[in-house]
Design an enzyme around this catalytic site. Structure first.
Site, PDB file in Angstrom:
ATOM      1  N   GLY A   1       0.830  -1.199   0.000  1.00  0.00           N
ATOM      2  CA  GLY A   1       0.000   0.000   0.000  1.00  0.00           C
ATOM      3  C   GLY A   1       0.861   1.244   0.000  1.00  0.00           C
ATOM      4  N   ALA A   2       0.524   2.207  -0.870  1.00  0.00           N
ATOM      5  CA  ALA A   2       1.331   3.414  -1.019  1.00  0.00           C
ATOM      6  C   ALA A   2       0.520   4.670  -0.722  1.00  0.00           C
ATOM      7  CB  ALA A   2       1.929   3.482  -2.426  1.00  0.00           C
ATOM      8  N   GLY A   3      -0.393   4.559   0.250  1.00  0.00           N
ATOM      9  CA  GLY A   3      -1.112   5.740   0.717  1.00  0.00           C
ATOM     10  C   GLY A   3      -0.399   6.354   1.910  1.00  0.00           C
TER      11      GLY A   3
ATOM     12  N   ALA B   1      -0.482   5.777   5.114  1.00  0.00           N
ATOM     13  CA  ALA B   1       0.103   4.870   6.103  1.00  0.00           C
ATOM     14  C   ALA B   1       1.342   4.182   5.545  1.00  0.00           C
ATOM     15  CB  ALA B   1      -0.935   3.829   6.534  1.00  0.00           C
ATOM     16  N   GLY B   2       1.251   3.659   4.329  1.00  0.00           N
ATOM     17  CA  GLY B   2       2.377   2.931   3.745  1.00  0.00           C
ATOM     18  C   GLY B   2       3.588   3.827   3.529  1.00  0.00           C
TER      19      GLY B   2
ATOM     20  N   PHE C   1     -14.358  21.199  13.235  1.00  0.00           N
ATOM     21  CA  PHE C   1     -14.788  19.937  12.654  1.00  0.00           C
ATOM     22  C   PHE C   1     -15.702  19.246  13.653  1.00  0.00           C
ATOM     23  CE2 PHE C   1     -13.403  16.940   9.220  1.00  0.00           C
ATOM     24  CZ  PHE C   1     -13.174  17.888   8.252  1.00  0.00           C
TER      25      PHE C   1
ATOM     26  N   ASP D   1      -8.712  -5.443   0.526  1.00  0.00           N
ATOM     27  CA  ASP D   1      -7.700  -6.452   0.194  1.00  0.00           C
ATOM     28  C   ASP D   1      -6.873  -6.887   1.401  1.00  0.00           C
ATOM     29  OD1 ASP D   1      -8.343  -6.499  -2.553  1.00  0.00           O
ATOM     30  OD2 ASP D   1      -7.199  -4.671  -2.874  1.00  0.00           O
TER      31      ASP D   1
ATOM     32  N   GLN E   1     -18.285   3.550   9.204  1.00  0.00           N
ATOM     33  CA  GLN E   1     -18.794   4.922   9.271  1.00  0.00           C
ATOM     34  C   GLN E   1     -19.484   5.319   7.974  1.00  0.00           C
ATOM     35  OE1 GLN E   1     -16.207   8.730   9.357  1.00  0.00           O
ATOM     36  NE2 GLN E   1     -17.072   8.511  11.401  1.00  0.00           N
TER      37      GLN E   1
ATOM     38  N   HIS F   1     -20.573   8.502   6.144  1.00  0.00           N
ATOM     39  CA  HIS F   1     -20.392   9.955   6.182  1.00  0.00           C
ATOM     40  C   HIS F   1     -21.733  10.595   5.829  1.00  0.00           C
ATOM     41  CE1 HIS F   1     -18.943  13.969   5.385  1.00  0.00           C
ATOM     42  NE2 HIS F   1     -17.739  13.627   5.794  1.00  0.00           N
TER      43      HIS F   1
ATOM     44  N   LEU G   1     -17.844  12.145  -1.730  1.00  0.00           N
ATOM     45  CA  LEU G   1     -17.766  12.866  -0.466  1.00  0.00           C
ATOM     46  C   LEU G   1     -17.869  14.374  -0.669  1.00  0.00           C
ATOM     47  CD1 LEU G   1     -17.082  12.740   2.590  1.00  0.00           C
ATOM     48  CD2 LEU G   1     -14.700  12.978   1.932  1.00  0.00           C
TER      49      LEU G   1
ATOM     50  N   GLU H   1     -16.758  17.277   5.422  1.00  0.00           N
ATOM     51  CA  GLU H   1     -17.335  17.838   6.635  1.00  0.00           C
ATOM     52  C   GLU H   1     -16.928  19.302   6.802  1.00  0.00           C
ATOM     53  OE1 GLU H   1     -17.327  15.135   9.903  1.00  0.00           O
ATOM     54  OE2 GLU H   1     -16.796  16.719  11.308  1.00  0.00           O
TER      55      GLU H   1
ATOM     56  N   ARG I   1     -20.293  12.134  13.250  1.00  0.00           N
ATOM     57  CA  ARG I   1     -20.856  11.731  11.966  1.00  0.00           C
ATOM     58  C   ARG I   1     -21.986  10.721  12.087  1.00  0.00           C
ATOM     59  NH1 ARG I   1     -15.145  11.371   8.587  1.00  0.00           N
ATOM     60  NH2 ARG I   1     -14.963  13.628   8.299  1.00  0.00           N
TER      61      ARG I   1
ATOM     62  N   HIS J   1     -18.063   5.256   4.290  1.00  0.00           N
ATOM     63  CA  HIS J   1     -16.888   6.120   4.242  1.00  0.00           C
ATOM     64  C   HIS J   1     -15.641   5.507   4.856  1.00  0.00           C
ATOM     65  CE1 HIS J   1     -14.774   9.861   3.879  1.00  0.00           C
ATOM     66  NE2 HIS J   1     -14.655  10.031   5.167  1.00  0.00           N
TER      67      HIS J   1
ATOM     68  N   GLU K   1      -6.122   2.576   7.591  1.00  0.00           N
ATOM     69  CA  GLU K   1      -7.528   2.183   7.702  1.00  0.00           C
ATOM     70  C   GLU K   1      -7.730   0.676   7.787  1.00  0.00           C
ATOM     71  OE1 GLU K   1     -10.111   4.210   4.976  1.00  0.00           O
ATOM     72  OE2 GLU K   1     -11.839   2.999   5.530  1.00  0.00           O
TER      73      GLU K   1
ATOM     74  N   ARG L   1     -15.323   7.089  14.090  1.00  0.00           N
ATOM     75  CA  ARG L   1     -14.145   7.948  13.975  1.00  0.00           C
ATOM     76  C   ARG L   1     -14.550   9.417  13.862  1.00  0.00           C
ATOM     77  NH1 ARG L   1     -11.867  10.377   9.808  1.00  0.00           N
ATOM     78  NH2 ARG L   1     -12.817   9.175   8.129  1.00  0.00           N
TER      79      ARG L   1
ATOM     80  N   LEU M   1      -6.385  10.636   8.685  1.00  0.00           N
ATOM     81  CA  LEU M   1      -5.041  10.913   8.174  1.00  0.00           C
ATOM     82  C   LEU M   1      -4.050  10.902   9.329  1.00  0.00           C
ATOM     83  CD1 LEU M   1      -5.948  13.794   5.719  1.00  0.00           C
ATOM     84  CD2 LEU M   1      -4.958  11.597   5.072  1.00  0.00           C
TER      85      LEU M   1
END
Lengths: 643, 322
Positions: A16-18, A20-21, A137, A247, A266, A268, A278, A281, A312, A385, A420, A431, A437
């Site tokens: 994963g390259a988001g 977290a990764g 928020f 996955d 969740q 949204h 989306l 918010e 939410r 979401h 996530e 959440r 993030l």
């Protein structure tokens, strides 16, 4: 950049390259640098760690880039704030199903995390005096009393900024990226010498499908990080990209691991009508108001004081209640559908502020609804979401399993999860916005740092992290061969595509053989109907029956319609569809077992929270077995949750 | 970058329209003066329409055109059309997609000859322009993004663009003096950056690396040695960021100026022509016109050119900043 060898070995593989990764990859490299430059380096490995980041997508496509609103941290750049307030808000937002030791770390490390992102290049919006700007928020308060400006933002594209910045910083380091590789197997090796007779499992490596060539590779690594994101595609109406098919969670279940709190999804409140896209918010943070068919700003009835900025789940249920009471409105783009939306009214914000503070929200509304947010009301409805649950991990990101007999926790050596797809649990049953993030970056980084320290320790003591390399290689070899056989079967029993000329009239008499795209759509529609914002024992049972009797068999029967291996997207989609069904079943099982309503989970047959029985995390495996462990409570005993 | 337009909405939404709120609720909580005039958005066309989607297909060996006939509401995006075809007619059709709303940059293709994102293009956007007709039905033609090698169907190899971006060291190199405190700890405060300093580069940070600008640029498509608009934007994002170290900025400019010994211009380095940095740009502005993020790519390139001229002689090219 993409490795070409078939059998590979790395010190660490990140799936994963988001956010977290990539945070994890940076965490490994930076902590390794820290160890090298510290006065008494504990492990002085001469060479930097060899790290491979695998993504099923191209670079910069990860869904982190779609996060809009912001990232929470008690920076106090605009008004006084404390990490303790952030901590308490997070616990309350999660309806006390939050492990407080983890939430405390999240809130404490938030300010330094946001500053580090700024130093790395994130183009945060700024205050007139040049500090990072912050906005209100939902659920983020000053001492529980009034909304506080805690959320650092970059207009309404903070995720895009963070994704690109993290990727950019990764270019500084010798990190390998394998783009468009799909992980088919998470391989663990087992030895039976553990205490109490329990099998000790450790990370061995992964088997991957190189999408560009259709070839399989085997990658051996003593450290593996699962950072694959969520599973929004479990539901038909979702803010998630087409790739969020669960996955990582599916891989965990397939390799005999468990999912924690998977029943908490969740919704949204403000998806753009039936598109599910989306609308941040931040739209309400900037002053947007939800209104019913009569024009009433109804949230003040449900959450006096905070109103539209309630958590939410509270807002999503309020919308559904308004709709159920006949005060919903139609999606103008689907005039024949039921009146299942409410209005989002952004007009009072004014065109100028809309364009500077919410450019993406406004563009989405213009592009996909044909409406002008400065003058028109916008139809919205809840959209799937975020998955609060996921692969159970401790505060260093290490994956563990729970013994269903003794309740004991056992860490899977070398295996971590972040973002996530993991459950720490900092989000509990719901959440707060702008905490996702933060979770991904804080705990992704911590996972990486921990891997670097372990690698350093191994180097210093001359021990290999993989204590039994032979067992790892044997396990990888077995998995590779089995997968090769399966892929060959999927490709070489390819089904014919119905000639396009014969469609669509031929579709009714001679239907095209099933395909994963239709299957995933059908699963999503079924899940939304039975396990959406509200469910009951009856609807859950129906979902489980359909998953077992209809969807599992359909998923097993899938074959590709084309035998070409290179960029055979359907091949990946079949594996994704199987993950989706697997995770759906785990989710349904955990939902059936939790006979209460808490946070995002609302059971009409058990409408109250039941702390006596369910102040506990669920753990479910692929066989439908389930167990519970108590929540970690350190500072804030459960209270009634009201906004 | 004051010369750049304030927001991409200006590019995409121009037709003045009347307000369309179907419920009059102005009497409730909204101050009348808060509602600022008429809507500026073209309303969605919900009528059903039948079109033929003609797709250039390629399986690695053979290439052919294939027609798919669909009936959908006219406001349907071409991405949703392709997903419908994949689900109901031909699961073997290959095209990249992910977020579906213009943020991930996956789905740039040529639509009736124009590079665009599938998800941000509605049938009603292109149907009236579609000249080709088949039995009175509009034909919308989809082909791989120009300038890049097709790999399968609408999937191309974007690595040349990504390589160009990566070679220009696309990461913030802020001054170390600010990064650490005297004791070596990480600076606990953010770099101050005033809103006008942010404005100078903010638009360039919106780039999603989709490749539309490159596919729209006749010079890039032609294979002329050229760093390309996408890499220029990626570098410009740091050049105009007040936090980037001045020496780093000078080196970024030098790298884009002329790169005699540096294979940054990979667009067609195989043809043996000398690299030419940013200079092959002739200000044709197709990049700006087509950018789905509303970035004034051409304007940014022009500003970089001015900065390069001011920078010349101040730095020896390619002494690496560490």
């Amino acid at each position: 950049m993409t490795p070409t060898k078939q059998d590979l070995h790395y010190d660490a593989v990140i799936i994963g390259a988001g956010a977290a990764g990539l945070s994890c990859a940076l965490g490994i490299m930076r902590e390794w640098e820290n160890i090298q430059t510290s006065p008494s380096p504990k492990g002085s490995a001469a060479n930097p760690p060899r790290v491979l980041v695998i993504s099923k997508l191209q670079p910069l496509r990860s869904h982190t880039g779609s996060a809009e609103g912001g990232i929470a941290a008690s920076l106090s750049t605009i008004e006084h704030d404390t990490w303790q307030w952030h901590y308490r808000d997070t616990v309350k937002g999660g309806d006390w199903l939050v492990d407080q030791d983890a939430a405390k770390i999240l809130a404490q490390e938030a300010p330094e995390t946001v500053i580090r992102l700024e130093h790395d290049g994130v183009a945060f919006s700024r205050t007139p005096d040049g500090h990072i700007a912050q906005r209100k928020f939902g659920g983020h308060t000053a001492d529980g009393e009034r909304p506080v400006k805690r959320v650092a933002y970059a207009a309404d594209r903070i995720g895009h900024q963070i994704l690109h910045t993290l990727w950019q910083q990764c270019q500084r380091y010798a990190i390998d990226f394998a783009d468009e590789w799909y992980v088919t197997d998470l391989v663990l090796s087992t030895n039976d010498v553990g205490s109490a007779g329990a099998a000790n499992r450790r990370a061995a490596g992964v088997i991957v499908l190189d999408e560009a060539t259709g070839k399989l590779h085997s990658v051996e690594a003593p450290a593996i990080v699962v950072a694959t994101g969520g599973a929004g595609r479990l539901f038909h109406t979702t803010s998630n990209s087409w790739d969020l098919t669960g996955d990582g969670m599916g891989l965990a279940l397939s390799s005999g691991l468990q999912l924690e709190d998977s029943e908490f999804i969740q919704f949204h409140p403000t998806g753009l009508a039936h598109t599910g896209i989306l609308l941040s918010e931040a739209a309400r943070g900037e002053g947007g108001t939800l209104r019913n068919a009569a024009g009433e700003a109804f949230m003040q009835r449900y959450a006096p004081g905070v109103g539209d900025l309630a958590a939410r789940d509270v807002v999503a249920r309020a919308i559904n209640h308004e709709v159920a009471e006949g005060r919903g409105v139609n999606d103008p783009l689907s005039p024949d559908s039921p009146a299942d939306c409410v209005w989002l009214d952004l007009r009072s914000i004014g065109r100028e502020r809309l364009d500077t503070a919410l450019p993406e929200v406004c563009d989405t509304i213009r592009e996909f609804a044909g409406l002008d947010p400065a003058t028109d009301l916008v139809p919205v409805k809840p959209t799937a979401h975020y998955t609060m649950g996921g692969i159970p991990v401790d505060t260093t990101g290490s994956v563990y399993t729970v013994n269903f007999t003794t309740g004991a926790k056992t860490v899977v050596a070398g295996l971590k999860a972040a973002g996530e797809c993991s459950c720490i649990s900092v989000h509990g049953a719901n959440r707060l916005g702008a905490n996702s993030l933060l979770d991904a970056v804080v705990f992704g980084t911590r996972s990486g740092s921990d891997i670097a320290r372990t690698l350093g320790h191994s180097a210093a003591t001359g021990t290999d992290m993989a204590t039994d390399t032979a067992a790892s290689r044997a396990a990888l070899c077995t998995a590779y061969n089995a997968r090769q056989e399966s892929v060959t079967q999927l490709l070489h029993q390819a089904l014919p595509t119905t000639p396009p000329a014969a469609l669509p009239s031929a579709a009714s008499t001679d239907p095209m053989p099933d395909n994963p795209y239709q299957l995933m759509r059908d699963v999503g529609i079924m899940m939304e109907a039975h396990l959406g914002v509200t469910c009951t024992a009856e609807s859950i049972t129906e979902a489980i029956n359909q998953l077992r009797e209809v969807f599992l068999p359909r998923a097993e029967k899938l074959r590709t319609h084309d035998a070409t291996a290179a960029f055979n997207q359907e091949l990946c989609a079949i594996l994704e569809a199987r993950n989706l069904v697997r995770v759906s079943l785990a989710l349904a099982t955990a939902t059936a077992s939790r006979e209460e309503s808490r946070g995002s989970l609302y059971r009409a047959d058990f409408p109250e929270r039941d702390d006596a029985h369910f102040l506990a995390h669920s753990f479910v495996n692929a066989h439908g077995e389930i167990s519970y462990r108590p929540v970690v409570i350190e500072d804030y005993p459960p209270e009634r949750r009201s906004y | 970058m004051a010369a750049l337009p304030p927001h991409r909405a200006q590019f995409r939404h121009t037709a003045p329209m009347s307000a369309k709120s179907s419920v009059d609720i102005t009497a409730t909580a909204v101050a009348p003066d808060a509602v600022t005039g008429a809507s500026t958005v073209t309303p969605a066309d919900t009528s059903q329409t039948t079109v033929i989607v003609r797709i250039h297909r390629f399986d690695g060996h053979a290439s052919w055109q294939q027609d798919y006939r669909i009936t959908v509401p006219a406001h349907t995006s071409l991405l949703d059309c392709l997903l419908l075809i994949k689900r109901t007619q031909d699961p073997s059709l290959a095209f990249r997609y992910s977020c579906g709303h213009g943020m991930c940059g996956s789905d740039a293709v040529s639509i009736d000859g124009i590079p665009r994102l599938l998800c941000l293009t509605k049938i009603s956007d292109v149907q009236k322009d579609a000249e080709a007709q088949a039995n009175g039905i509009s034909v919308i033609t989809l082909a791989p993004l120009p300038a890049f090698s097709p790999v399968r169907d609408l999937i191309v190899n974007l690595n040349p663009m990504l390589d160009q971006i990566r070679r220009l060291e696309p990461y913030l190199r802020a001054s170390d003096a600010l990064r650490t405190t005297p004791s070596g700890a990480i600076n606990v405060f953010e770099y101050l950056q005033h809103p006008d300093e942010l404005e100078a580069f903010d638009q360039l940070t919106n780039c999603i690396a989709c490749g539309v600008c490159e596919g729209a640029c006749p010079i890039y498509v032609d294979g002329t040695p050229f760093v390309g608009p996408a890499a220029a934007v990626a570098a410009g994002r740091f050049i105009f960021d007040s936090r980037d170290d001045p020496q780093s900025r000078a080196q970024r400019l030098a790298a884009l100026d002329h790169t005699a010994n540096d294979p940054i211009d990979t667009a067609s380095s195989s043809n043996g022509a000398a690299p030419a940095g940013i200079w092959p740009c002739k200000g044709l502005r197709f990049c700006t016109q087509r950018c789905p993020r509303g970035i004034d790519v051409s304007g940014a390139i022009w500003k970089i050119m001015q900065a390069i001229k001011e920078n010349r002689g101040r730095v020896a090219p390619h002494s690496a900043v560490k």
